[in-house]
Structure formats: C-alpha cells, structure tokens
Scaffold this motif. Structure first.
Motif, PDB file in Angstrom:
ATOM      1  N   ASP A 131      -3.832   3.346   5.287  1.00  0.00           N
ATOM      2  CA  ASP A 131      -3.669   3.393   3.836  1.00  0.00           C
ATOM      3  C   ASP A 131      -3.133   4.792   3.504  1.00  0.00           C
ATOM      4  O   ASP A 131      -3.874   5.761   3.589  1.00  0.00           O
ATOM      5  N   PRO A 132      -1.840   4.911   3.164  1.00  0.00           N
ATOM      6  CA  PRO A 132      -1.277   6.260   3.004  1.00  0.00           C
ATOM      7  C   PRO A 132      -1.824   7.001   1.789  1.00  0.00           C
ATOM      8  O   PRO A 132      -2.188   6.365   0.800  1.00  0.00           O
ATOM      9  N   PRO A 133      -1.901   8.327   1.847  1.00  0.00           N
ATOM     10  CA  PRO A 133      -2.398   9.091   0.695  1.00  0.00           C
ATOM     11  C   PRO A 133      -1.415   9.043  -0.467  1.00  0.00           C
ATOM     12  O   PRO A 133      -0.223   8.832  -0.271  1.00  0.00           O
ATOM     13  N   GLN A 134      -1.951   9.270  -1.674  1.00  0.00           N
ATOM     14  CA  GLN A 134      -1.109   9.309  -2.865  1.00  0.00           C
ATOM     15  C   GLN A 134      -0.118  10.461  -2.770  1.00  0.00           C
ATOM     16  O   GLN A 134      -0.475  11.560  -2.346  1.00  0.00           O
ATOM     17  N   ARG A 135       1.102  10.204  -3.202  1.00  0.00           N
ATOM     18  CA  ARG A 135       2.128  11.250  -3.243  1.00  0.00           C
ATOM     19  C   ARG A 135       1.842  12.211  -4.406  1.00  0.00           C
ATOM     20  O   ARG A 135       1.211  11.833  -5.380  1.00  0.00           O
ATOM     21  N   PRO A 136       2.357  13.437  -4.313  1.00  0.00           N
ATOM     22  CA  PRO A 136       1.953  14.455  -5.300  1.00  0.00           C
ATOM     23  C   PRO A 136       2.691  14.445  -6.629  1.00  0.00           C
ATOM     24  O   PRO A 136       2.303  15.164  -7.536  1.00  0.00           O
ATOM     25  N   GLY A 137       3.771  13.673  -6.755  1.00  0.00           N
ATOM     26  CA  GLY A 137       4.547  13.774  -7.992  1.00  0.00           C
ATOM     27  C   GLY A 137       5.403  15.030  -7.997  1.00  0.00           C
ATOM     28  O   GLY A 137       5.799  15.520  -6.931  1.00  0.00           O
ATOM     29  N   LEU A 138       5.624  15.564  -9.177  1.00  0.00           N
ATOM     30  CA  LEU A 138       6.512  16.712  -9.285  1.00  0.00           C
ATOM     31  C   LEU A 138       5.858  17.963  -8.701  1.00  0.00           C
ATOM     32  O   LEU A 138       4.770  18.358  -9.120  1.00  0.00           O
ATOM     33  N   VAL A 139       6.530  18.579  -7.732  1.00  0.00           N
ATOM     34  CA  VAL A 139       6.093  19.865  -7.169  1.00  0.00           C
ATOM     35  C   VAL A 139       7.318  20.785  -7.161  1.00  0.00           C
ATOM     36  O   VAL A 139       8.279  20.538  -6.421  1.00  0.00           O
ATOM     37  N   ILE A 168       2.353  10.597   7.990  1.00  0.00           N
ATOM     38  CA  ILE A 168       1.355  11.215   7.109  1.00  0.00           C
ATOM     39  C   ILE A 168       0.190  10.235   6.888  1.00  0.00           C
ATOM     40  O   ILE A 168      -0.984  10.621   6.953  1.00  0.00           O
ATOM     41  N   GLY A 169       0.542   8.983   6.652  1.00  0.00           N
ATOM     42  CA  GLY A 169      -0.491   7.968   6.422  1.00  0.00           C
ATOM     43  C   GLY A 169      -1.387   7.786   7.631  1.00  0.00           C
ATOM     44  O   GLY A 169      -2.615   7.672   7.500  1.00  0.00           O
ATOM     45  N   SER A 174       3.449   9.029  -8.416  1.00  0.00           N
ATOM     46  CA  SER A 174       4.384  10.109  -8.150  1.00  0.00           C
ATOM     47  C   SER A 174       5.754   9.795  -8.759  1.00  0.00           C
ATOM     48  O   SER A 174       6.367  10.630  -9.432  1.00  0.00           O
ATOM     49  N   GLU A 192      14.529  14.669  -5.548  1.00  0.00           N
ATOM     50  CA  GLU A 192      13.120  14.296  -5.386  1.00  0.00           C
ATOM     51  C   GLU A 192      12.976  12.820  -4.987  1.00  0.00           C
ATOM     52  O   GLU A 192      12.143  12.472  -4.152  1.00  0.00           O
ATOM     53  N   ASP A 212       0.833  -1.210   0.000  1.00  0.00           N
ATOM     54  CA  ASP A 212       0.000   0.000   0.000  1.00  0.00           C
ATOM     55  C   ASP A 212       0.872   1.266   0.000  1.00  0.00           C
ATOM     56  O   ASP A 212       0.567   2.245  -0.684  1.00  0.00           O
ATOM     57  N   SER A 244       5.635   9.990 -12.520  1.00  0.00           N
ATOM     58  CA  SER A 244       5.624  11.351 -13.056  1.00  0.00           C
ATOM     59  C   SER A 244       7.007  11.997 -12.940  1.00  0.00           C
ATOM     60  O   SER A 244       7.442  12.717 -13.842  1.00  0.00           O
ATOM     61  N   LEU A 245       7.714  11.729 -11.854  1.00  0.00           N
ATOM     62  CA  LEU A 245       9.071  12.288 -11.706  1.00  0.00           C
ATOM     63  C   LEU A 245      10.007  11.706 -12.762  1.00  0.00           C
ATOM     64  O   LEU A 245      10.788  12.432 -13.397  1.00  0.00           O
ATOM     65  N   GLU A 276       6.688   6.174   6.604  1.00  0.00           N
ATOM     66  CA  GLU A 276       5.438   5.418   6.749  1.00  0.00           C
ATOM     67  C   GLU A 276       5.716   4.054   7.382  1.00  0.00           C
ATOM     68  O   GLU A 276       4.961   3.589   8.241  1.00  0.00           O
ATOM     69  N   LEU A 315       4.121   6.917 -18.451  1.00  0.00           N
ATOM     70  CA  LEU A 315       2.795   7.524 -18.273  1.00  0.00           C
ATOM     71  C   LEU A 315       1.884   7.183 -19.457  1.00  0.00           C
ATOM     72  O   LEU A 315       2.365   7.000 -20.552  1.00  0.00           O
ATOM     73  N   ALA A 374       1.129   4.068  -3.018  1.00  0.00           N
ATOM     74  CA  ALA A 374       0.921   5.511  -2.813  1.00  0.00           C
ATOM     75  C   ALA A 374       2.012   6.330  -3.504  1.00  0.00           C
ATOM     76  O   ALA A 374       1.833   7.524  -3.760  1.00  0.00           O
ATOM     77  N   PHE A 414       3.093  16.616 -15.557  1.00  0.00           N
ATOM     78  CA  PHE A 414       3.309  15.166 -15.610  1.00  0.00           C
ATOM     79  C   PHE A 414       2.464  14.485 -14.553  1.00  0.00           C
ATOM     80  O   PHE A 414       2.513  14.864 -13.396  1.00  0.00           O
ATOM     81  N   GLY A 415       1.732  13.475 -14.947  1.00  0.00           N
ATOM     82  CA  GLY A 415       0.976  12.681 -13.970  1.00  0.00           C
ATOM     83  C   GLY A 415      -0.378  13.284 -13.646  1.00  0.00           C
ATOM     84  O   GLY A 415      -0.756  14.327 -14.116  1.00  0.00           O
TER      85      GLY A 415
END
Lengths: 107, 235
Positions: free
Chosen positions: B156-164, B86-87, A40, A61, A32, A43-44, A72, A107, A36, B234-235
């Motif tokens: 159940d951890p939240p989805q990561r944001p990708g590129l920020v 965070i989760g 991400s 990153e 899990d 996309s990176l 986690e 992607l 998550a 992206f994403g």
C-alpha cells in the motif's frame, strides 16, 4: 469544467483497462497507487488553478508524479514493463486532457 | 543474518535522543546515545546489525571516523544494496526510504518500520522519532545486504506530498514562491530577489530558516515549512 472526482475516476478506469488483460489481479493495487496520488494531484492542480504556480511548473510536477506512479507499478512482478507504462500514460492522459478544459472541485 | 526485528529494536531504543545537523557518529560504538543526524543514525544502526559500513565513505575505513551521508546512501543503494519501490520500502520493516540530496536540497534517510511507519533522526526540534512515510518526498526504497526482510508483492504506497517547492530544472515558478520569498525576507532571511523563481539562493534561505526553527533542514518548502513560515498552502 470537469469535476476532479470524475476526472480521477475516469483516469483510474483508463489505467485499469490497460492492465486488465495482462494483470487482472493487480486492479486493486492500481487503485491503491492512484489513491496515494489523489490528494497530491488535487493540491497541485488547485495551486495551478489559483495562479500560484505557472504551467511549466505544473507540467514538471505532473511528470514527476507520473514517474513515481509508474515506478510503483513496475515494482510488481505480475505487471510487465509495457503494461505499467501504458497504465501510467493512460492515467495521466486523462488528467492532462481534463486540464485543458479546466478542472473544478479540487479541494 | 540480522533480522528486521533486531534492526527496529535497536533503532527504537534511541527514540527521544538528540539530533544535530551534520553530527558525526562513531559507527563502531554500540553505546552511542546521540547526537545523531539522519544518515549517521541509519548507518550506525546498519553497522550494529551487520558489522558493515553502508552509506559511508571510506566504505572500508575505520567505522568510528567514516562519514555517513545521504549521497553515499544513494550510491550504495544502486551498488552493493538493492533499490525497491517507495511503496515496497514503506511496507517493509527493515527497509530504508531515501530522499537523494540534490542541488540546493539536503537528502534524508529513514528506517521503515513497515505499514508506512518510520524510525528516523528527524530534526533539531524533534530528535529521533517514530513517524510516517506519508506526505513526504522520497526518491527510492533501499534494501541493505545482511538485513533479512520480507518485501510484500502488492504494498500500500504512502501518500504523495503534493506541492513541494525545491530547486529543479526547469525552475519552479509562481506567486507562491514570491509568498515564500516575502516571508523569508520579513523574518530576516535572505532569499535573493523576490522574483517568484525557486533558485539556489531561496533554497539556502529556506535551509537557514529551517535550521533556526529546528525543522528538517532540506531546503524544500512543503506543508510543514510553509506552516512555519505562515504561508497558505494547498492540500
């Protein structure tokens, strides 16, 4: 060039192997946590593959992703600190190695 | 001790109210109906539940004049509060999710409603809303003393944001940063030299853009700000 889907699967397997002995009940949790990170990471890696971010930015990153991934795992009492670190290291080692050869199907 | 259910009930009662960046809220006024900003909203909710200031300075001061700030939330999280993953926070009703303010970036703090849902003073455009923790950048989860919560062992951890894109060391670089700088320039904001390096000047221009568009003012470029800028993401 490796396909991202396969790289991701191998990364989970490598991390699960590190947890198997110490926290067999946490295998699904590890999956899990990995899930998550899946979009991400894709996309990176895609941004890097398209030349949109440079290598030091990608590496920084990925290091951040690894810290969150490890955080986690560390929060779970059943997983010892070393096992959490080993699992996160194993997961991201697979990604790093695949990155050297190139990763497709992002992607 | 206050329960998570009570905290969520009082927070939900304010959904739809106005957000103003930097608004000040009298934490001792139970009848306050906005405007809010993120930290003032969470600290007000905590004060209503516990009669204690959290994430505010002065900590033992007059609740009506004490200033709430995400930086104070970060200090209190590691002091009188308790940090959780965070989760865990995203899965725990009554916990809080915190993005710590950093150089060139404003923080954000929300109440977790559990199951990855949030209640938060979000932005000028959206006001106080119910939202999700998914796809957003968080530093830590926080438990506040005096609020009784039940933290799941295997969340159940939240989805990561990708590129920020954000100010960090080493600085983030690439043609996507140039794309952002070009768009900011075209739209009348001033990101500094179009050098492909995400520095303080670019972050300040992003903040000005976000403020003008009613977005979350954090100085970071993720999916939503990129879409508002018209930059392919992206994403």
């Amino acid at each position: 060039m490796a396909d991202f889907k396969n790289v991701f699967r191998d990364a989970i397997a490598a991390a699960q192997e590190k947890l198997e002995a110490q926290a067999p009940g946490a295998q699904q949790f590890l999956r899990d946590v990995a899930d998550a990170h899946k979009k991400s990471l894709a996309s990176l890696l895609a941004a890097f593959a398209d030349g949109k971010i440079d290598q030091p930015t990608l590496e920084s990153e990925l290091a951040d992703e690894k810290l969150v991934f490890q955080g986690e795992l560390l929060a779970v009492q059943a997983i010892a600190k070393k096992a959490a670190q080993d699992a996160a290291n194993a997961f991201f080692d697979v990604i790093d190695k695949a990155l050297v050869a190139g990763i497709g199907g992002l992607l | 001790m206050a329960t998570a259910r009570q905290l969520l009930r009082i927070a939900r009662a304010h959904v739809g109210e106005q957000y103003v960046f930097g608004a000040k809220v009298p934490k001792g006024n139970p009848d306050w109906q906005g405007p809010w900003d993120c930290a003032e909203f969470t600290s007000w909710c905590v004060f209503q539940m516990t009669d204690t200031l959290f994430g505010c300075r002065p900590r033992a001061g007059d609740p009506d004049t004490a200033d709430a700030f995400t930086g104070f939330w970060a200090e209190d999280a590691g002091g009188v509060g308790e940090e959780i993953s965070i989760g865990q926070a995203a899965a725990t009703p009554g916990a809080f999710l915190l993005r710590v303010p950093e150089a060139g970036a404003t923080g954000h703090v929300v109440i977790s409603a559990g199951g990855g849902k949030t209640i938060e003073a979000h932005s000028t455009k959206r006001g106080v809303i119910e939202s999700t923790a998914d796809g957003r950048r968080w530093h830590t989860g926080v438990l506040v003393p005096g609020i009784d919560v039940s933290v799941p062992e295997l969340p159940d951890p939240p989805q990561r944001p990708g590129l920020v894109l954000r100010v960090k060391k080493p600085p983030m670089r690439g043609t996507i940063v140039k794309d952002v700088q070009r768009r900011l320039e075209q739209l009348g904001f001033h990101p500094g030299p179009r050098d492909g390096t995400y520095g303080a000047q670019t972050a300040a221009a992003v903040q000005a853009f976000q403020h003008a568009k009613g977005l979350v003012v954090d100085g970071e470029v993720g999916k939503r700000t990129a879409a508002a800028l018209g930059v392919e993401w992206f994403g």
